[in-house]
Motif scaffolding. Structure first.
Motif, PDB file in Angstrom:
ATOM      1  N   THR A 221       0.809  -1.159  -0.135  1.00  0.00           N
ATOM      2  CA  THR A 221       0.038  -0.079  -0.182  1.00  0.00           C
ATOM      3  C   THR A 221       0.755   1.189  -0.026  1.00  0.00           C
ATOM      4  O   THR A 221       0.594   2.152  -0.817  1.00  0.00           O
ATOM      5  N   VAL A 222       1.707   1.321   0.835  1.00  0.00           N
ATOM      6  CA  VAL A 222       2.675   2.326   1.048  1.00  0.00           C
ATOM      7  C   VAL A 222       3.659   2.611  -0.152  1.00  0.00           C
ATOM      8  O   VAL A 222       3.772   3.721  -0.754  1.00  0.00           O
ATOM      9  N   PHE A 223       4.496   1.737  -0.538  1.00  0.00           N
ATOM     10  CA  PHE A 223       5.308   1.806  -1.562  1.00  0.00           C
ATOM     11  C   PHE A 223       4.726   2.144  -2.928  1.00  0.00           C
ATOM     12  O   PHE A 223       5.291   2.834  -3.520  1.00  0.00           O
ATOM     13  N   PRO A 224       3.436   1.623  -3.210  1.00  0.00           N
ATOM     14  CA  PRO A 224       3.092   2.129  -4.572  1.00  0.00           C
ATOM     15  C   PRO A 224       2.826   3.704  -4.499  1.00  0.00           C
ATOM     16  O   PRO A 224       2.764   4.495  -5.484  1.00  0.00           O
ATOM     17  N   MET A 225       2.534   4.206  -3.153  1.00  0.00           N
ATOM     18  CA  MET A 225       2.267   5.781  -3.186  1.00  0.00           C
ATOM     19  C   MET A 225       3.504   6.522  -3.438  1.00  0.00           C
ATOM     20  O   MET A 225       3.474   7.279  -4.026  1.00  0.00           O
ATOM     21  N   PHE A 226       4.604   5.797  -2.981  1.00  0.00           N
ATOM     22  CA  PHE A 226       5.687   6.495  -3.245  1.00  0.00           C
ATOM     23  C   PHE A 226       6.156   6.455  -4.755  1.00  0.00           C
ATOM     24  O   PHE A 226       6.808   7.334  -5.101  1.00  0.00           O
ATOM     25  N   GLN A 227       6.005   5.363  -5.177  1.00  0.00           N
ATOM     26  CA  GLN A 227       6.453   5.187  -6.498  1.00  0.00           C
ATOM     27  C   GLN A 227       5.601   6.192  -7.562  1.00  0.00           C
ATOM     28  O   GLN A 227       6.006   6.890  -8.593  1.00  0.00           O
ATOM     29  N   GLN A 228       4.224   6.261  -7.162  1.00  0.00           N
ATOM     30  CA  GLN A 228       3.336   7.130  -7.875  1.00  0.00           C
ATOM     31  C   GLN A 228       3.760   8.771  -7.663  1.00  0.00           C
ATOM     32  O   GLN A 228       3.667   9.428  -8.934  1.00  0.00           O
ATOM     33  N   TYR A 260      10.253   6.468   3.655  1.00  0.00           N
ATOM     34  CA  TYR A 260       9.771   5.361   3.353  1.00  0.00           C
ATOM     35  C   TYR A 260       9.440   4.280   4.506  1.00  0.00           C
ATOM     36  O   TYR A 260       8.259   4.192   4.971  1.00  0.00           O
ATOM     37  N   VAL A 261      10.711   3.832   5.020  1.00  0.00           N
ATOM     38  CA  VAL A 261      10.470   3.113   6.186  1.00  0.00           C
ATOM     39  C   VAL A 261       9.926   3.644   7.445  1.00  0.00           C
ATOM     40  O   VAL A 261       8.827   3.086   8.208  1.00  0.00           O
ATOM     41  N   GLN A 262      10.164   5.023   7.800  1.00  0.00           N
ATOM     42  CA  GLN A 262       9.673   5.636   8.760  1.00  0.00           C
ATOM     43  C   GLN A 262       8.268   5.896   8.681  1.00  0.00           C
ATOM     44  O   GLN A 262       7.422   5.743   9.759  1.00  0.00           O
ATOM     45  N   THR A 263       7.633   6.337   7.442  1.00  0.00           N
ATOM     46  CA  THR A 263       6.223   6.594   7.270  1.00  0.00           C
ATOM     47  C   THR A 263       5.520   5.123   7.387  1.00  0.00           C
ATOM     48  O   THR A 263       4.413   5.154   7.956  1.00  0.00           O
ATOM     49  N   LEU A 264       6.055   4.106   6.678  1.00  0.00           N
ATOM     50  CA  LEU A 264       5.556   2.773   6.785  1.00  0.00           C
ATOM     51  C   LEU A 264       5.162   2.184   8.082  1.00  0.00           C
ATOM     52  O   LEU A 264       3.999   1.693   8.330  1.00  0.00           O
ATOM     53  N   LEU A 265       6.317   2.566   8.999  1.00  0.00           N
ATOM     54  CA  LEU A 265       6.120   1.821  10.422  1.00  0.00           C
ATOM     55  C   LEU A 265       5.070   2.803  11.047  1.00  0.00           C
ATOM     56  O   LEU A 265       4.354   1.969  12.118  1.00  0.00           O
ATOM     57  N   ALA A 266       4.890   4.135  10.977  1.00  0.00           N
ATOM     58  CA  ALA A 266       4.025   4.624  11.676  1.00  0.00           C
ATOM     59  C   ALA A 266       2.581   4.424  11.148  1.00  0.00           C
ATOM     60  O   ALA A 266       1.823   4.208  11.757  1.00  0.00           O
TER      61      ALA A 266
END
Length: 374
Positions: A221-228, A260-266
């Protein structure tokens, strides 16, 4: 009368003989028991030794992100030497690059690059894609319990045992993470999936537990947002020679690897399971630098002349970190006691790193050598 005495003597003699036989048998039994006990003990000891041979200690997976070769390979060679059972190595380099005797003198890196690497561009989501690839490979080994991201310009500040104990002494991940929306890196288009209150910033150089490494690898979910929505933004230097865009909003870069990692864990509600600091030191204090190459969006690069024992000591002596956006000072601890904050440091050139290695100020050392690039 004489016959009675003879009979009594025979009885006494027979009794003494039986007593001797009993003592002999008793001694034989005791000796046999001792032999059996020693044999049993030896078997137990051998089984225990065999069991300890097969039951390995948890390993730390060192995940190197490199452009091509690893210029500081021999520094890490000295760091890893003799600790083979407690670490594993994975390297992400450009597609098609192969570590062999032609480009590294350390056998620890032979054939350790992943075979599905991607071309990494600074400021784009390809950097976090590389991180996810490294984690995926490292997670395949169940002995890997911690996952440490290392840059190709990074050096260890201490020996392996100290580093291992420091990292393994806590059940948390080490993730530099803080709230920061001042730089305008958050893209409002992310809002349906990533609300602004979960937006975090921090150092790319994190250390993850196995649980959190799986969270990163399994994220859909989060990774595709960063890609886009995290497209590369042109550096300020670019606009010195080009017309400034009429609509700056079209130029948007959230620097994925710092968020990325910080936002994903939050986003996953896991911030209570992290120690909110990095164990890798980078110097961003470039305001007083007279070298124009040191000004920009990157941390200071330490050159040969910078590589001194006093520099390393100044980094090792840091025991707290202040986060301006949260008005928070993080005092560093290890095993519940005050400790030094950093285990690694970057960015060091090859001559600088080899100079420090030959000075034996990194907790590891080797005999002085004339490195061809120093």
């Amino acid at each position: 009368m004489k016959q009675r005495k003879a009979t009594q003597q025979q009885q006494k003699s027979h009794y003494r003989w039986k007593r001797r036989v009993f003592v002999f048998l008793l001694l034989g039994f005791c000796f046999g028991s001792l032999v059996l006990t020693q044999s049993h003990y030896s078997q137990i000891k051998a089984l225990s030794s065999l069991r300890s041979h097969f039951v390995q200690r948890p390993r730390i997976a060192f995940l190197f992100i490199a452009r091509n070769r690893l210029p500081l390979d021999m520094v890490w060679d000295a760091f890893f030497k003799g600790e083979e059972s407690r670490f594993s190595i994975f390297v992400h380099s450009r597609p098609g690059f192969l570590f062999n005797k032609a480009n590294t003198r350390s056998g620890y890196f032979f054939n350790r690059q992943v075979n599905d690497s991607v071309q990494v561009e600074w400021g784009e989501a390809s950097m976090i894609e590389a991180e996810r690839i490294l984690l995926r490979h490292a997670l395949a080994d169940p002995q890997n319990e911690r996952f440490v991201f290392i840059s190709d310009s990074c050096i260890p500040l201490y020996n392996f045992s100290y580093t291992y104990d420091y990292i393994m002494s806590t059940p948390t991940s080490f993730v530099d993470s803080f709230s920061d929306t001042k730089e305008g890196r958050y893209n409002p288009k992310m809002a349906p999936v990533i609300p602004v209150h979960n937006w975090r910033k921090g150092s790319q150089w994190v250390i993850l537990t196995r649980k959190h490494a799986k969270v990163v690898v399994n994220d859909t979910t989060v990774f595709p947002m960063f890609q886009q929505h995290c497209k590369r933004k042109s550096l300020p230097e670019f606009w010195r020679d080009h017309p400034f865009p009429s609509n700056p909003a079209l130029e948007h870069n959230c620097i994925p690897d710092e968020h990325y990692v910080q936002t994903l864990l939050a986003q996953e509600g896991l911030e209570a399971e992290i120690t909110r600091r990095s164990l890798t030191h980078s110097s961003w204090d470039i305001s007083s630098s007279k070298d124009p190459e040191r000004r920009g969006w990157h941390p200071v690069t330490y050159k040969f002349s910078d590589a001194t024992p006093s520099l390393i000591k100044s980094i090792q002596d840091i025991d707290n970190i202040y986060y301006e956006t949260e008005y928070r000072r993080e005092w560093c601890t290890s095993k519940g006691k005050p400790s030094r904050c950093f285990l690694f440091a970057r960015k060091f050139t090859r001559p600088a790193a080899f100079r420090l290695l030959n000075m034996s100020v990194l907790g590891v050392s080797r005999k002085a050598t004339n490195d061809p690039d120093s």
